[in-house]
Design a protein around this motif. Structure first.
Motif, short mmCIF file in Angstrom:
data_model
loop_
_atom_site.label_atom_id
_atom_site.label_comp_id
_atom_site.label_asym_id
_atom_site.label_seq_id
_atom_site.Cartn_x
_atom_site.Cartn_y
_atom_site.Cartn_z
N GLN A 59 -46.89 71.36 6.88
CA GLN A 59 -48.33 71.60 6.83
C GLN A 59 -48.79 71.69 5.39
N ASP A 60 -49.81 70.93 5.06
CA ASP A 60 -50.37 70.96 3.71
C ASP A 60 -51.12 72.27 3.51
N LYS A 61 -50.78 72.99 2.45
CA LYS A 61 -51.40 74.29 2.19
C LYS A 61 -52.86 74.17 1.75
N THR A 62 -53.25 72.99 1.29
CA THR A 62 -54.62 72.81 0.81
C THR A 62 -55.61 72.55 1.93
N ASP A 63 -55.33 71.53 2.75
CA ASP A 63 -56.29 71.17 3.80
C ASP A 63 -55.84 71.56 5.20
N GLY A 64 -54.61 72.10 5.33
CA GLY A 64 -54.13 72.55 6.63
C GLY A 64 -53.66 71.45 7.55
N LYS A 65 -53.67 70.21 7.08
CA LYS A 65 -53.24 69.10 7.93
C LYS A 65 -51.72 69.06 8.03
N TYR A 66 -51.27 68.41 9.08
CA TYR A 66 -49.83 68.30 9.33
C TYR A 66 -49.35 66.88 9.02
N ARG A 67 -48.07 66.79 8.66
CA ARG A 67 -47.45 65.49 8.40
C ARG A 67 -45.98 65.57 8.81
N LEU A 68 -45.34 64.42 8.87
CA LEU A 68 -43.91 64.38 9.21
C LEU A 68 -43.10 65.10 8.14
N GLY A 69 -42.06 65.85 8.56
CA GLY A 69 -41.29 66.67 7.64
C GLY A 69 -40.04 66.00 7.09
N TYR A 70 -39.44 66.64 6.11
CA TYR A 70 -38.30 66.05 5.41
C TYR A 70 -37.07 65.94 6.29
N HIS A 71 -36.99 66.80 7.35
CA HIS A 71 -35.79 66.74 8.20
C HIS A 71 -35.72 65.41 8.95
N LEU A 72 -36.85 64.83 9.25
CA LEU A 72 -36.85 63.51 9.89
C LEU A 72 -36.29 62.46 8.95
N PHE A 73 -36.58 62.61 7.64
CA PHE A 73 -36.02 61.69 6.66
C PHE A 73 -34.50 61.81 6.63
N GLU A 74 -34.00 63.06 6.69
CA GLU A 74 -32.55 63.28 6.69
C GLU A 74 -31.91 62.64 7.91
N LEU A 75 -32.53 62.83 9.07
CA LEU A 75 -31.99 62.25 10.29
C LEU A 75 -32.04 60.73 10.24
N GLY A 76 -33.16 60.20 9.76
CA GLY A 76 -33.29 58.75 9.67
C GLY A 76 -32.29 58.14 8.70
N SER A 77 -32.05 58.83 7.59
CA SER A 77 -31.09 58.34 6.62
C SER A 77 -29.69 58.30 7.20
N SER A 78 -29.37 59.32 8.01
CA SER A 78 -28.06 59.37 8.65
C SER A 78 -27.88 58.22 9.62
N VAL A 79 -28.91 57.95 10.41
CA VAL A 79 -28.84 56.84 11.37
C VAL A 79 -28.72 55.51 10.64
N ALA A 80 -29.54 55.33 9.60
CA ALA A 80 -29.50 54.07 8.85
C ALA A 80 -28.13 53.85 8.22
N ALA A 81 -27.54 54.93 7.72
CA ALA A 81 -26.21 54.80 7.11
C ALA A 81 -25.18 54.36 8.13
#
Length: 266
Positions: A59-81
């Motif tokens: 969650q962005d502390k400035t505008d309160g909006k949500y976005r995909l988190g870094y853990h998804l990047f970790e999981l995706g990197s593992s799958v890609a590898a």
């Protein structure tokens, strides 16, 4: 079982939320997510709260909006590898099988065992054959020794004790006291040798493969008839297997100046 049904339904909803971010290509507010899903605001907020805890969303502390988190990047990197490794390593397996004249394998750590992920057999002569997907024990294969040697000793011991060290032949090492000095030697030399420890009459030479983070969950090996003159401690064979593993590791992003092995823990 009602509880189980609700749990699975929540997982489906969480995946739907993630798809909303993917389709939007950026951040979304709580209101926007409610509009896109048609769910109650409390439902969306509850799912987001759970996903924030595991860094699946941020969650962005400035505008309160949500976005995909870094853990998804970790999981995706593992799958890609895992998808890329076999494609990267196969040419090296083919080269080993052709030049050495023995079967070449890529093995992957899966739980407390190894899975033979890829195999290339030589075109001529007698060959040792195993199907991809076959499982082999960690403690009595050169690939297993390579992967175990790259772990802290405490973790390697725990893994072997949990699974057990079954005696497959009279040569199988069945105790941690017997295995520990071998793993230390593998760390020092950069390769492992197995002589009739899993199957009588066979022997292999293996070397570890490291990824861009310096982790070792794969190893490469050539396997052949014991005392055939092709596989064993022959310098040429060892050099070729080590070189193939090093080249594959380089292709996966590992560099020699990285710290790739944790000092053994007692």
């Amino acid at each position: 079982m009602p509880t189980q049904g609700r749990s699975v339904h929540s997982v489906e909803k969480a995946i739907t939320l993630l798809d909303c971010f993917w389709r939007a290509g950026g951040s979304l507010s709580l209101t926007e997510l409610v509009q896109r899903t048609g769910w109650a605001k409390s439902t969306v907020h509850g799912l987001l709260a759970s996903m924030l805890e595991s860094a699946v969303v941020e969650q962005d502390k400035t505008d309160g909006k949500y976005r995909l988190g870094y853990h998804l990047f970790e999981l995706g990197s593992s799958v890609a590898a895992s998808w890329n490794v076999m494609g990267i390593v196969r040419p090296y397996l083919e080269e080993l099988a052709e030049t050495i004249g023995e079967s070449a394998y890529l093995a992957r750590l899966s739980g407390d065992e190894l899975i033979l992920a890829e195999c290339v057999e030589p075109h001529n002569g007698f060959r040792v054959s195993s199907e991809p997907g076959s499982r082999i024990p960690l403690h009595c294969s050169s690939e297993g020794k390579c992967i175990l040697s790259a772990m802290p000793s405490a973790r390697a011991k725990e893994m072997l004790m949990r699974k057990g060290m079954e005696a497959f032949t009279a040569n199988t090492i069945t105790s941690w006291e017997g295995m520990e000095p071998q793993l230390a030697l593998v760390r020092e030399l950069g390769y492992a040798v197995e002589r009739g420890e899993y199957r009588n009459g066979l022997q292999s030479v293996g070397a570890p493969i490291f990824d861009s983070l310096g982790k070792c969950t794969y190893a490469i090996a050539v396997i052949g008839i014991r005392d055939s003159g092709q596989v064993g401690t022959a310098r040429a064979t060892v050099a070729q297997v080590k070189q193939a593993a090093e080249r594959a590791s380089y292709d996966l992003g590992w560099r020699k100046d990285q710290k790739i092995r944790t000092s053994p823990e007692k």
